[in-house]
Design an enzyme around this catalytic site. Structure first.
Site, mmCIF file in Angstrom:
data_model
loop_
_atom_site.group_PDB
_atom_site.id
_atom_site.type_symbol
_atom_site.label_atom_id
_atom_site.label_comp_id
_atom_site.label_asym_id
_atom_site.label_seq_id
_atom_site.Cartn_x
_atom_site.Cartn_y
_atom_site.Cartn_z
ATOM 1 N N PHE A 1 0.817 -1.216 0.000
ATOM 2 C CA PHE A 1 0.000 0.000 0.000
ATOM 3 C C PHE A 1 0.851 1.268 0.000
ATOM 4 O O PHE A 1 0.340 2.370 0.186
ATOM 5 C CB PHE A 1 -0.948 0.005 1.213
ATOM 6 C CG PHE A 1 -0.264 -0.198 2.536
ATOM 7 C CD1 PHE A 1 0.170 0.875 3.291
ATOM 8 C CD2 PHE A 1 -0.051 -1.485 3.029
ATOM 9 C CE1 PHE A 1 0.801 0.690 4.502
ATOM 10 C CE2 PHE A 1 0.576 -1.681 4.246
ATOM 11 C CZ PHE A 1 1.014 -0.593 4.993
ATOM 12 N N TYR A 2 2.145 1.123 -0.231
ATOM 13 C CA TYR A 2 3.017 2.289 -0.354
ATOM 14 C C TYR A 2 2.953 2.804 -1.785
ATOM 15 O O TYR A 2 3.856 2.592 -2.586
ATOM 16 C CB TYR A 2 4.464 1.925 -0.004
ATOM 17 C CG TYR A 2 4.732 1.675 1.460
ATOM 18 C CD1 TYR A 2 3.778 1.940 2.440
ATOM 19 C CD2 TYR A 2 5.959 1.163 1.875
ATOM 20 C CE1 TYR A 2 4.041 1.701 3.777
ATOM 21 C CE2 TYR A 2 6.225 0.926 3.215
ATOM 22 C CZ TYR A 2 5.263 1.198 4.165
ATOM 23 O OH TYR A 2 5.532 0.956 5.480
ATOM 24 N N GLY A 3 1.862 3.494 -2.091
ATOM 25 C CA GLY A 3 1.641 3.964 -3.436
ATOM 26 C C GLY A 3 0.424 3.291 -4.042
ATOM 27 O O GLY A 3 -0.149 2.366 -3.462
#
Length: 328
Positions: A51-53
């Site tokens: 979920f980093y981006g």
């Protein structure tokens, strides 16, 4: 050197979030240069997130680009991947379907170039008992999809419950001059008792302790989500940062190096477990700065301790909308 899953890692880790979780992601070519610098400097424990981006351009995609260019670096990196989140709802989703999708998607993107050494949920799902989550993750280990199981942002009771289901490779929690909570809330003591290493995220106070933020005008919109960057708290916290900077200046190091040295000083000290700071950096010069190890004397630790007692940090550690997921 510290070890995780029986593998030696550097005394400093490397967080990848800043490359892709931002309004203007860092171009892959620039990010890859910084990642290569980190590995060459000894920071071989990398932390990424599904979920980093956005789903089509998160840190797993960046890793795919890196290991396509440098395939021989794959066995040198201990890769920890976070998943199990619902970013739109600011909550955790540790359902079997969501965790399976996260792991399978990450493996598909990596395309066999790199394995997932540790997988962990970004936060504990308040709707699902940790035992159920661990059983799902245990299945991933048995299937060979992941090498080990990590925990993130957890309290001592959760660590004990989870460890009864499967050995825990590492516990990732916030620990810094701004956030010494683990020394007081039984998290460090529990990890020491169970032989679990701690990975300290935000060891630079979410950027406040880097020395790069000098006025409120330097605070980004993303930082403003953090209560300690709020205008009503900023001035007092900046006083603390400036006081720490003067200690660093006296020692001949940067504020960031002093802050990372403070975190490292507690590794294996006074009954604490191994603790590896996990700073993020998007530029080569910042990586080089962070990876220059600084050791603190007993006198310096006492001086810093006295400063922290006399100048307590103002503001909560996390924003109100995710308070329910803190130390779960």
């Amino acid at each position: 050197m510290p070890t995780i899953l029986g593998r030696e890692i550097g005394s400093i880790g490397f967080g990848l979030m800043g490359f892709t979780w931002r309004a203007n992601p860092v171009p892959h070519s620039e990010a890859i240069k910084t990642m290569k610098c980190a590995l060459e400097a000894g920071a071989n424990m990398w932390n990424a997130g599904t979920f980093y981006g956005p789903p089509t351009a998160n840190s797993i995609h960046l890793l795919q680009a890196y290991f396509t260019q440098y395939p021989s670096d794959a066995p040198k990196v201990l890769l920890s991947v976070k998943g199990g989140m619902n970013v739109a709802k600011h909550s955790a989703d540790s359902s079997k379907a969501n965790l399976t999708r996260d792991v399978d998607d990450a493996l598909k993107i990596l395309g066999g170039l790199k394995s997932i050494d540790i997988f962990q949920c970004g936060r504990v799902d308040p709707e699902i008992p940790i035992e159920e989550t661990m059983e799902v993750m245990k299945g991933f280990v048995k299937e060979g999809k992941i090498g080990g199981i990590g925990l993130s942002e957890v309290g001592a009771k959760t660590i004990r419950r989870a460890a009864k289901i499967h050995p825990i490779a590492a516990v990732e929690v916030e620990f810094s001059l701004f956030s010494p909570d683990i020394l007081e809330n039984d998290v460090a003591a529990t990890c020491a008792e169970l032989g679990i290493p701690i990975v300290a995220y935000s060891p630079l106070g979410r950027g406040f302790l880097t020395g790069q933020i000098k006025t409120y005008a330097d605070v980004t919109e993303q930082h403003k989500f953090g209560p300690r960057f709020a205008e009503e708290n900023f001035a007092k916290n900046l006083e603390l940062v400036e006081t720490i900077r003067r200690v660093a200046e006296k020692k001949g190091v940067t504020s960031a190096q002093l802050a990372l040295g403070w975190v490292r000083a507690y590794s294996g000290r006074d009954g604490n477990p191994i603790i590896v700071p996990l700073p993020g950096a998007t530029k080569v010069e910042r990586v080089e700065e962070n990876c220059k190890l600084v050791d603190l004397t007993e006198e310096e630790l006492k001086e810093i301790g006295d400063i922290l007692k006399s100048m307590p940090v103002k503001g909560a550690r996390v924003p109100k909308f995710i308070e329910h997921l803190a130390w779960a």
